[in-house]
Every structure is written in C-alpha cells, then in structure tokens.
Design a protein around this motif. Sequence first.
Motif, PDB file in Angstrom:
ATOM      1  N   ARG A 187       9.541   1.960   1.521  1.00 50.35           N
ATOM      2  CA  ARG A 187       9.764   0.965   0.474  1.00 50.35           C
ATOM      3  C   ARG A 187       8.432   0.427  -0.065  1.00 50.35           C
ATOM      4  O   ARG A 187       8.263   0.241  -1.264  1.00 50.35           O
ATOM      5  N   MET A 188       7.460   0.180   0.812  1.00 54.37           N
ATOM      6  CA  MET A 188       6.154  -0.321   0.373  1.00 54.37           C
ATOM      7  C   MET A 188       5.395   0.736  -0.423  1.00 54.37           C
ATOM      8  O   MET A 188       4.666   0.413  -1.353  1.00 54.37           O
ATOM      9  N   ALA A 189       5.550   2.007  -0.076  1.00 54.27           N
ATOM     10  CA  ALA A 189       4.871   3.085  -0.797  1.00 54.27           C
ATOM     11  C   ALA A 189       5.426   3.238  -2.202  1.00 54.27           C
ATOM     12  O   ALA A 189       4.692   3.585  -3.132  1.00 54.27           O
ATOM     13  N   ARG A 190       6.693   2.957  -2.395  1.00 57.63           N
ATOM     14  CA  ARG A 190       7.301   3.072  -3.717  1.00 57.63           C
ATOM     15  C   ARG A 190       7.085   1.840  -4.585  1.00 57.63           C
ATOM     16  O   ARG A 190       7.170   1.922  -5.801  1.00 57.63           O
ATOM     17  N   ASP A 191       6.813   0.701  -3.974  1.00 60.59           N
ATOM     18  CA  ASP A 191       6.678  -0.556  -4.710  1.00 60.59           C
ATOM     19  C   ASP A 191       5.339  -0.574  -5.466  1.00 60.59           C
ATOM     20  O   ASP A 191       4.277  -0.423  -4.897  1.00 60.59           O
ATOM     21  N   ALA A 196       0.062  -3.214  -7.757  1.00 62.19           N
ATOM     22  CA  ALA A 196      -0.958  -2.199  -8.062  1.00 62.19           C
ATOM     23  C   ALA A 196      -1.999  -2.731  -9.037  1.00 62.19           C
ATOM     24  O   ALA A 196      -3.197  -2.486  -8.874  1.00 62.19           O
ATOM     25  N   THR A 197      -1.583  -3.470 -10.031  1.00 55.08           N
ATOM     26  CA  THR A 197      -2.529  -4.005 -11.010  1.00 55.08           C
ATOM     27  C   THR A 197      -3.480  -4.999 -10.363  1.00 55.08           C
ATOM     28  O   THR A 197      -4.681  -4.989 -10.647  1.00 55.08           O
ATOM     29  N   ALA A 198      -2.957  -5.838  -9.489  1.00 57.50           N
ATOM     30  CA  ALA A 198      -3.811  -6.811  -8.807  1.00 57.50           C
ATOM     31  C   ALA A 198      -4.832  -6.123  -7.911  1.00 57.50           C
ATOM     32  O   ALA A 198      -6.000  -6.521  -7.855  1.00 57.50           O
TER      33      ALA A 198
END
Length: 181
Positions: free
Chosen positions: A13-17, A21-23
Amino acid sequence: MKFQGPVRRLATRMARDRKGATAVEFSLVALPFLALLGAIMETALVFFAGMMMEHALGQSAREIRTGQIQVAGGSPEAFRTAVCGRTAGMIDCNRLRIDVRTLDSFGGVTELPVGDDGMVDVGSVGFLPGTPGDIVLVRAFYDWPLVVPNLGLGLANLEGNRRLLTATIAFRNEPFQEALQ
C-alpha cells in the motif's frame, strides 16, 4: 510468520501511494535551489553596492575637482560622510576608507600598503585634495561581508568570506583660483 501478511499489505500500500511524492522531491531540490538563489541575490547585491560606491565617489569627487571642498576647508571625515550619504545606506561609513592624494602625473599612481587582514592600511590613506590644476587621485575601499558561502563563485577576495569593493577616479582640478581670493 503471522505478521507477514499485514506487513506485506502495508508495504504494498505504501509503495502504491503517491500522495507525498511531491513533498519528497521538493525536499531533495529545495536546499540546492535556495543556495543558488541566495548566491545569485548576493552577487547582484555586491555588484550593485560597488556601482553605488563608484557613483557616490564620482559625485563627491566633483566637489574636489571644482574646488568646493578646498574653499570650504573640507575634512576627510566630511568627504567620507558625503560619499556615504550618496550610497543610499548600502555602505557602513565606519568601514569605508577614502584616499585622496595629488600626483605629479597620471602615471604616478602607487599601491597602498595592505594590512594583515587584507584590507588597505588605515595609516596609509590620506586626504590631499590639491590646488587648481593639480592631478588628483581619489580612491574608496570598502570591506563587504558575504553571507552566502562562495559556492565556487570566487566572490570573496579577502580572508573570512569578505570582498574588497574599490572605486577609483583620477582627474585634473579645474581652475578655481577665483573662488579662493
């Protein structure tokens, strides 16, 4: 082994979230960007201060060239204050050194002794604005502290991350003898 299922689901779930990413990308780029922006602004400020000092020295040296300083009995402190007053507050008058001297010829310029700190020695500067027809050399020296490290730009030319700003003007005094009589 019984945590393998929930741990695997959490990792997947964390890998897909992609919400953060922008931060994360910004945090990687922000420090170099801000350092470069600071270096650009400081470089512009140093050159702007140098131009302000040259302009102020040129305007103030005109008072020597026309004899206004000599007739009024001007002092080195008054001349330095006049130069500082024309820099729009960019220069600290206490760190500005002014050298005014007469020369035998336009090629007779000598270097001033430099102290241990790399700055012009205070004892070597003088104030001799000359008489009508004299060749006069007016120089100003200012020790500008740099805030942003050099970043390979080579902006500092003194020890301690400082830059020596200089301005020089040479001219022949106008014939102001009538004003002296």
